[in-house]
Design an enzyme around this catalytic site. Structure first.
Site, PDB file in Angstrom:
ATOM      1  N   SER A 232       1.894   6.909   0.932  1.00 51.46           N
ATOM      2  CA  SER A 232       1.059   6.816   1.789  1.00 51.46           C
ATOM      3  C   SER A 232      -0.302   7.236   1.539  1.00 51.46           C
ATOM      4  CB  SER A 232       1.215   8.372   2.752  1.00 51.46           C
ATOM      5  OG  SER A 232       2.565   8.443   3.407  1.00 51.46           O
ATOM      6  N   SER A 270       5.064   4.171   4.189  1.00 51.09           N
ATOM      7  CA  SER A 270       3.591   4.320   3.802  1.00 51.09           C
ATOM      8  C   SER A 270       2.975   4.922   5.079  1.00 51.09           C
ATOM      9  CB  SER A 270       2.829   3.263   3.127  1.00 51.09           C
ATOM     10  OG  SER A 270       1.806   3.594   2.570  1.00 51.09           O
ATOM     11  N   ASP A 272      -0.260   5.365   6.439  1.00 50.65           N
ATOM     12  CA  ASP A 272      -1.593   5.125   6.178  1.00 50.65           C
ATOM     13  C   ASP A 272      -2.672   5.090   7.378  1.00 50.65           C
ATOM     14  OD1 ASP A 272      -0.574   4.013   3.730  1.00 50.65           O
ATOM     15  OD2 ASP A 272      -0.165   2.253   4.937  1.00 50.65           O
TER      16      ASP A 272
END
Length: 354
Positions: A232, A270, A272
């Site tokens: 992340s 991930s 983000d």
């Protein structure tokens, strides 16, 4: 000889043409403070807390214009929906490890309640990345005292980068990563403004600097590179430009877009996120959209350089299960970027072991 922690500019890597602030850090935005609490036992625990504290939040002004952008929502960003709905930030932005985020949110709530004894509703904003590759994440070692220390000891000095605070156990792009920061100043029609970014890097892809790919399996061929699960990236953008929450949402989006410049893979796991807030006095009108392009450019460049700083300042770390995350080898980076004609100046970097 052990490789020293160095920022991108120390290596001759200059992102864009805009000038930086005094410290090239998010703390160049007046009133924005940063604090860390680091937990590193040299063995199984490599984790911590990083707090971005706008000192403008206080009696007489309990919120700032803000926005959150979810590039990929595979993460735990406590408090984000109210920021989306109301367009304001009511607390410091605190970063930590995935399984500690709820304990940190509770501690931050206590901090907010102590500051406003008459309050009946609070919105702590806490983000995370997964440091379980190097740290025994299920032990959840973060306590209230760790959170309060990061907040109350936050300062306007240049923040420590690399393996510190919430970046102590993170990895990115095949290398050891951590916390990074950068800033830019731009001149608008009637004022100069500063944009600062702080990142917690923990995502996959192929490291790219100034357009030059720097694959981990080539720079460290014998390291046995394995990309950890649960990658992340948390990005915090602060500015003193007068912007409303809608415009700050546009900044937050561009913050996440900047990850592509350094080679992010934007994978399924991930999480983000971009968080943007403005410290401008509430009586200032937002700048017109037609004048915002220099601020967009400042965000993109500051985040890109902050991401690079988060890697180049990190050091090789061995953690839980004997797993090792290796630092980016500076000498090899310089060789490749020099061959591509991308370095602003050729620094002197000793090879590890010399």
């Amino acid at each position: 000889m052990k490789q020293l922690s160095r920022r991108a500019r120390d290596l001759g890597i200059v992102v864009g043409s805009l000038p930086t602030g005094r410290h090239n850090a998010i703390t160049d935005v007046a009133g924005v403070l940063v604090g860390h609490t680091t937990i590193d036992d040299g063995a199984d625990l490599h984790t911590g807390v990083t707090a971005v504290v706008p000192s403008q939040l206080g009696p007489g002004r309990w919120n700032l214009p803000a926005a959150v952008y979810s590039g990929n929502g595979h993460g735990k960003l406590v408090g984000s929906t109210q920021v989306d709905e109301l367009g304001v930030l009511e607390s410091p932005v605190v970063l930590t490890a995935t399984l500690s985020v709820f304990r940190v949110a509770d501690a931050l709530l206590g901090y907010l309640m102590d500051r406003r004894p008459d309050g009946l509703s609070f919105n702590p904003l806490v983000g995370e990345t997964n440091d379980g590759h190097l740290s025994a994440i299920r032990r959840r070692p973060i306590t209230r005292e760790h959170v309060l220390a990061a907040i109350t000891q936050a300062s306007g000095e240049p923040p420590t980068e690399g393996c510190v605070g919430a970046g102590t156990g993170t990895t990115a792009l095949g290398f050891k990563a951590g916390i990074g920061t950068s800033s830019r100043t731009v001149r608008l029609a009637d004022r100069a403004v500063t944009v600062g970014a702080l990142v917690q890097s923990n995502f996959g892809g192929v490291l790219t600097a100034l357009g030059v790919p720097l694959p981990a399996d080539e720079l460290i061929p014998d390291a046995g590179h394995v990309e950890p699960a649960g990658n992340s990236c948390m990005i915090v953008v602060a500015t003193d430009a007068p912007l409303d929450s809608r415009q700050l949402g546009r900044l937050a989006r561009r913050a996440v877009f900047s990850m592509g410049r350094v080679g992010a893979s934007f994978s399924n796991a991930s999480g983000d996120y971009g968080i943007a807030f403005s410290t401008a006095p509430p009586d200032q009108l937002p700048i017109p959209d037609g004048e915002i392009n220099p601020v967009f450019a400042a965000v993109m460049d500051a985040v890109e350089e902050g991401l690079l700083n988060s890697l180049f300042t990190a050091v090789t770390t061995t953690g839980v299960g004997g797993r090792t995350s290796h630092a980016v080898p500076h000498a090899e980076v310089i060789r490749r970027l020099s061959a591509a004609g991308r370095l602003a100046a050729r620094p002197s970097v000793a090879e590890p072991g010399t």
